[in-house]
Each structure stands twice: as structure tokens, then as C-alpha cells.
Motif scaffolding. Structure first.
Motif, short mmCIF file in Angstrom:
data_model
loop_
_atom_site.label_atom_id
_atom_site.label_comp_id
_atom_site.label_asym_id
_atom_site.label_seq_id
_atom_site.Cartn_x
_atom_site.Cartn_y
_atom_site.Cartn_z
N LEU A 141 0.82 -1.21 0.00
CA LEU A 141 0.00 0.00 0.00
C LEU A 141 0.86 1.26 0.00
CD1 LEU A 141 -2.73 -1.38 2.40
CD2 LEU A 141 -3.02 -0.83 -0.04
N THR A 142 2.01 1.20 0.64
CA THR A 142 2.96 2.33 0.56
C THR A 142 3.41 2.50 -0.88
OG1 THR A 142 3.74 2.04 2.83
CG2 THR A 142 5.22 3.20 1.31
N GLN A 143 3.74 1.40 -1.51
CA GLN A 143 4.18 1.44 -2.91
C GLN A 143 3.07 2.00 -3.80
OE1 GLN A 143 7.47 0.46 -3.58
NE2 GLN A 143 6.98 1.65 -5.38
N PHE A 144 1.83 1.66 -3.49
CA PHE A 144 0.69 2.18 -4.24
C PHE A 144 0.64 3.72 -4.16
CE2 PHE A 144 -3.83 3.49 -4.15
CZ PHE A 144 -4.18 3.15 -5.45
N GLU A 164 8.90 8.13 5.63
CA GLU A 164 8.05 7.86 6.79
C GLU A 164 7.78 6.36 6.92
OE1 GLU A 164 4.56 10.28 6.35
OE2 GLU A 164 5.68 12.14 6.62
N SER A 165 7.52 5.71 5.80
CA SER A 165 7.21 4.28 5.84
C SER A 165 8.43 3.46 6.25
CB SER A 165 6.69 3.82 4.48
OG SER A 165 5.46 4.45 4.20
N ARG A 173 13.85 -3.74 1.80
CA ARG A 173 14.65 -3.60 0.59
C ARG A 173 13.85 -2.97 -0.56
NH1 ARG A 173 17.74 -8.85 -0.75
NH2 ARG A 173 16.96 -8.88 1.32
N ASP A 174 12.59 -3.37 -0.73
CA ASP A 174 11.77 -2.85 -1.83
C ASP A 174 11.52 -1.35 -1.67
OD1 ASP A 174 11.57 -5.37 -3.01
OD2 ASP A 174 9.76 -5.86 -1.87
N LEU A 175 11.23 -0.93 -0.44
CA LEU A 175 10.99 0.50 -0.22
C LEU A 175 12.28 1.31 -0.36
CD1 LEU A 175 8.39 0.52 2.72
CD2 LEU A 175 7.99 0.71 0.24
N ALA A 180 15.39 5.06 -3.77
CA ALA A 180 16.54 5.37 -4.63
C ALA A 180 16.07 5.76 -6.03
CB ALA A 180 17.48 4.16 -4.71
N LEU A 181 15.08 5.04 -6.57
CA LEU A 181 14.54 5.38 -7.89
C LEU A 181 13.89 6.76 -7.91
CD1 LEU A 181 12.92 2.02 -9.05
CD2 LEU A 181 14.99 3.10 -9.94
N VAL A 182 13.11 7.05 -6.89
CA VAL A 182 12.44 8.35 -6.82
C VAL A 182 13.48 9.45 -6.67
CG1 VAL A 182 10.88 9.80 -5.47
CG2 VAL A 182 10.26 7.43 -5.95
#
Length: 184
Positions: A141-144, A164-165, A173-175, A180-182
Motif C-alpha cells: 500500500l505504501t508502494q501504491f 516515513e514508511s 529492501r523494496d521500499l 533510490a529510484l524516486v
């Protein structure tokens, strides 16, 4: 009724949707009280882009209280396809928490429509509620949220959401990769 369902599925498999729909219409004529046939017919009508007729059938099923969540979700999709955003949001938010997957999907769709309506805080309130109710889906949901912000090139707020998340769950790792991408 099941013979008609099999017949319709065979026609659909053969990529002749008009014959599939004709078989279901005949089935509904012969078995008008069979809600399963009505639901299938309405679903085929949506696939055939006969949205007005599909909506009428789904509303009839709603009055019969048949598959409430699935019918509300389908009516929301029709409203969304026909660019009736507020109607779609209302229908998505009427889906009840009886089936986690359809519930979360409906809330995410509502949040997406609210977001693109320019009401970011209202949109994220819907997602935040989901994160509280389904902590095992927190990262998804954070990724969303980040994906919505990224699509609007709101990188600063996306980074804030990610920071924050990440601080809330310590490490993921995913967040971290998304951050890094953002940032890039």
C-alpha cells in the motif's frame, strides 16, 4: 442452466462473444430467476461494451442482494469506464470487508480516482485506513501511494511517504529501492 454456461464459455473460448452472449440471453429467458446466469450475462455484456444493459442487469442483481460486493465492484467499473468518477468512487466504497482481495482492490481504485480528482489527502486517508486494517499489506500500500505520486511527478512527496514508511518498519529492501529510484 449449466449447459448454457458451458455453451457460452465454449463460444467465448472460440472468440465468438456474440454467440456466447446470445446463449446467455437465451438461458436467462428460460431461467429468469437464476442469479448466476444473470451475473454471467452482465459480465459478458461488460466485455462486449454493452454497458447500459450490463448496468441494468447488475442493478437487478443488487436488488436481489446477489453477490453484493462483486455487483458493487462491477457497477463501479462501469461508472469508471463511462467517466462517472464520483459514482465509481461511491460504488467502490460500498464494497464491504467480506473478501479481503476485492475489498482492498475496491479501496485502491477509489483512492486512485480520488487522487486524480486532486484530493490527495482524502485519497491517502483511504489507503492509510487500509494499512491500519491490513498491516501485512503495508509495503504494497505504501508502494501504491508512491506510484500515484510518481505518476504525477510529485517526487518530493513520494520521498516523504517512503521515508516515513521506512522509518516506521525499520528496513525494507523494496521500499529502499523505490526511494533510490524516486531520488534519482
Amino acid at each position: 442452466p449449466y449447459f448454457f454456461i458451458m455453451k457460452a464459455e465454449l463460444f467465448r473460448f472460440q472468440k465468438t462473444p456474440e454467440l456466447a452472449l446470445a446463449a446467455l440471453k437465451q438461458a436467462v429467458d428460460e431461467f429468469p430467476s437464476n442469479n448466476q446466469l444473470l451475473f454471467l450475462k452482465a459480465s459478458y455484456l461488460v466485455e462486449s461494451n454493452k454497458l447500459k444493459e450490463a448496468k441494468e442487469v447488475f442493478l437487478r442483481l443488487l436488488n436481489r442482494n446477489y453477490k453484493y460486493n462483486e455487483v458493487q465492484f462491477s457497477l463501479a467499473r462501469i461508472a469508471e469506464i463511462t467517466n462517472f468518477s464520483s459514482g465509481a468512487i461511491d460504488r467502490y466504497l460500498k464494497v464491504k470487508n467480506h473478501n479481503m482481495d476485492i475489498y482492498i482492490m475496491s479501496r485502491k481504485n477509489a483512492a486512485r480516482l480520488i487522487f486524480f480528482d486532486g484530493r490527495i489527502d482524502d485519497s491517502f486517508a483511504v489507503v492509510d485506513r487500509l494499512q491500519l486494517d491490513f498491516p501485512n499489506r503495508f509495503i504494497e500500500l505504501t508502494q501504491f501511494k508512491v506510484d500515484l505520486l510518481f505518476s504525477e511527478k510529485n517526487f518530493e512527496l513520494a520521498l516523504q511517504v517512503l521515508n516515513e514508511s521506512i522509518s516506521r518498519i525499520n528496513f525494507n529492501r523494496d521500499l529502499l529501492y523505490s526511494r533510490a529510484l524516486v531520488a534519482d
